[in-house]
Motif scaffolding. Structure first.
Motif, PDB file in Angstrom:
ATOM      1  N   GLN A  89       0.701  -1.169  -0.028  1.00  0.00           N
ATOM      2  CA  GLN A  89       0.183  -0.065  -0.130  1.00  0.00           C
ATOM      3  C   GLN A  89       0.876   1.127  -0.034  1.00  0.00           C
ATOM      4  O   GLN A  89       0.429   2.372  -0.872  1.00  0.00           O
ATOM      5  N   SER A  90       1.871   1.245   0.689  1.00  0.00           N
ATOM      6  CA  SER A  90       2.746   2.354   0.762  1.00  0.00           C
ATOM      7  C   SER A  90       3.551   2.546  -0.554  1.00  0.00           C
ATOM      8  O   SER A  90       3.745   3.746  -0.854  1.00  0.00           O
ATOM      9  N   TYR A  91       3.807   1.530  -1.407  1.00  0.00           N
ATOM     10  CA  TYR A  91       4.295   1.595  -2.671  1.00  0.00           C
ATOM     11  C   TYR A  91       3.314   2.362  -3.358  1.00  0.00           C
ATOM     12  O   TYR A  91       3.746   3.215  -4.357  1.00  0.00           O
ATOM     13  N   LEU A  92       2.095   1.942  -3.368  1.00  0.00           N
ATOM     14  CA  LEU A  92       1.095   2.546  -4.122  1.00  0.00           C
ATOM     15  C   LEU A  92       1.068   3.947  -4.075  1.00  0.00           C
ATOM     16  O   LEU A  92       1.018   4.788  -4.927  1.00  0.00           O
ATOM     17  N   HIS A  93       1.020   4.436  -2.827  1.00  0.00           N
ATOM     18  CA  HIS A  93       1.010   5.642  -2.297  1.00  0.00           C
ATOM     19  C   HIS A  93       2.136   6.487  -2.954  1.00  0.00           C
ATOM     20  O   HIS A  93       2.124   7.658  -3.347  1.00  0.00           O
TER      21      HIS A  93
END
Ligand SMILES: C[S@@+](CC[C@H](N)C(=O)[O-])C[C@H]1O[C@@H](n2cnc3c(N)ncnc32)[C@H](O)[C@@H]1O
Length: 387
Positions: free
Chosen positions: A1-5
């Protein structure tokens, strides 16, 4: 999720004014918190996003990254597993089936990926071309003369998987690190499979590859076509030029690595009406500045940011260059016009212009289509100067 962010953040900041690769390099240099695995994963998400071209542009960036992640990959992904499990379950299916699945959720039309259909050459098969952007092209190596077994042995020793495309051409996965195992430019040249073929019309015309040819590569960049010429016609004497001094500097370094020492070089704007030169050649290679639309699979950000008005800009530059450069041919000399564009105005349009405005006669014109083989698409037209 943090990669996506993080990917969403980067995509918001990036405006297409420099290559995505250099923007990302700078971004990660100023944001030190990202480790090498983070950088790799975030980079991948950004590239996937631009692979969708102009389709679903009104979608929120994060949603569009997810759609891209689904369509551009064949293996299960933790982000998709978490956010779009139904897509993750079918991620390994064929492209056609996945398109049907995604169309249940989103108004996805393959034609929208590449919205420049009216400008496309009729020789290019539109839908297969548009959908080819969903796949990252392979990296191709051209093995230098006499190095076939050496290169294959080095790759085997390093346990680098490769596939044999032809006698002198190998394909490796795009992320392969080659520098530690192969002498780049000496053992192999990193060169697209179709770029490796653009001298074929020349070989078919000249036939005798031992012939001594005085050649000028007038838009040489770092010399990819010139090294190919030297390997194909070893007795050629090459002069190279480019408008950019820095790229000629790179070429000289590359020629040294390639073992080519006997050549001439200069820096010149061949489009300038005042351009003059004091030599005549048997062959002029004009690998013209172009939209690069046949290579956008490698730089999908260009597909996303391209605007149609640029086609006209390139075509008029190409016309100026060909008119100037073709004056420095001997009678009976050959002019090879090359682009890595799929737009008719830059290819068939320039060919027509050359036929109308110069004393060159067409010998052949040909697209080297790569969109169904994870490779670039190039165009080459060969002309002879009337004796
Ligand atoms: C498609 S690249 C050439 C690629 C090269 N032949 C190769 O195989 O690696 C086109 C080159 O044309 C050069 N160029 C652009 N405008 C030019 C001009 N007016 N005169 C000469 N060279 C120019 C660019 O700097 C660029 O390096």
């Amino acid at each position: 999720q943090s990669y996506l962010h993080s990917a969403v953040q980067i995509i918001k900041e990036y405006n297409g004014e420099e290559p995505l690769a250099s923007f990302l390099k700078k971004y990660f240099n100023t944001h030190k918190k990202f480790g090498s695995r983070d950088r790799k994963n975030i980079t991948h998400l950004c590239y996937c996003y631009f692979r969708l071209g102009k389709v679903l542009v009104s979608l929120e960036i994060g949603e569009r990254v997810l759609a891209a992640l689904y369509l551009c990959n064949q293996v299960s992904n933790p982000i998709l597993a978490l956010v779009k499990p139904q897509w993750n379950d079918s991620v390994s299916m064929a492209k056609k089936e996945k398109l049907t699945i995604i169309q249940q959720d989103l108004p996805f039309d393959v034609a929208d990926i590449f919205p420049f259909q009216v400008d496309l050459s009729p020789e290019i098969d539109y839908l297969p071309f548009a959908s080819s952007f969903l796949e990252q092209p392979d990296t191709y190596l051209r093995i230098r003369p006499g190095k076939v077994s050496l290169v294959q042995n080095k790759l085997k020793k390093a346990e680098i998987p490769y596939s044999i495309i032809s006698n002198y051409c190998l394909a490796v996965s795009p992320s392969t690190k080659l520098e530690a195992h192969l002498q780049i430019n000496n053992d192999v040249v990193v060169q697209d499979v179709n770029s490796q073929k653009v001298l074929v019309p020349l070989v078919e015309y000249i036939k005798d590859t031992n012939k001594s040819i005085k050649a000028w590569d007038c838009c040489a960049a770092s010399g990819g076509k010139s090294i190919l010429l030297k390997d194909t016609f070893p007795n050629s004497l090459i002069t190279v030029s480019d408008i950019r001094e820095s790229i000629i500097f790179n070429l000289r370094k590359r020629f040294k690595e390639a073992g080519i020492s006997n050549f001439h070089w200069f820096v010149a704007d061949v489009a300038n009406p005042q351009f003059t030169h004091n030599k005549l050649y048997d062959l002029v290679i004009c690998d013209a500045p172009c939209s690069g639309s046949g290579t956008w699979g490698r730089t999908p950000e260009q597909l996303y940011f391209f605007t149609e008005d640029k086609i006209n800009h390139y075509a008029s530059l190409q016309k100026k260059i060909v008119l100037n450069a073709s004056q420095y041919l001997k009678k009976g000399g050959l002019f090879l016009y090359i682009t890595c564009s799929v737009f008719k105005e830059e290819n068939e349009g320039v060919v027509e212009f050359i036929q109308q405005k110069s004393s060159l006669q067409i010998v052949s014109k040909h697209y080297f289509a790569g969109y169904q083989q994870k490779a670039d698409t190039l165009f080459a037209a060969l002309f002879v100067k009337q004796a």
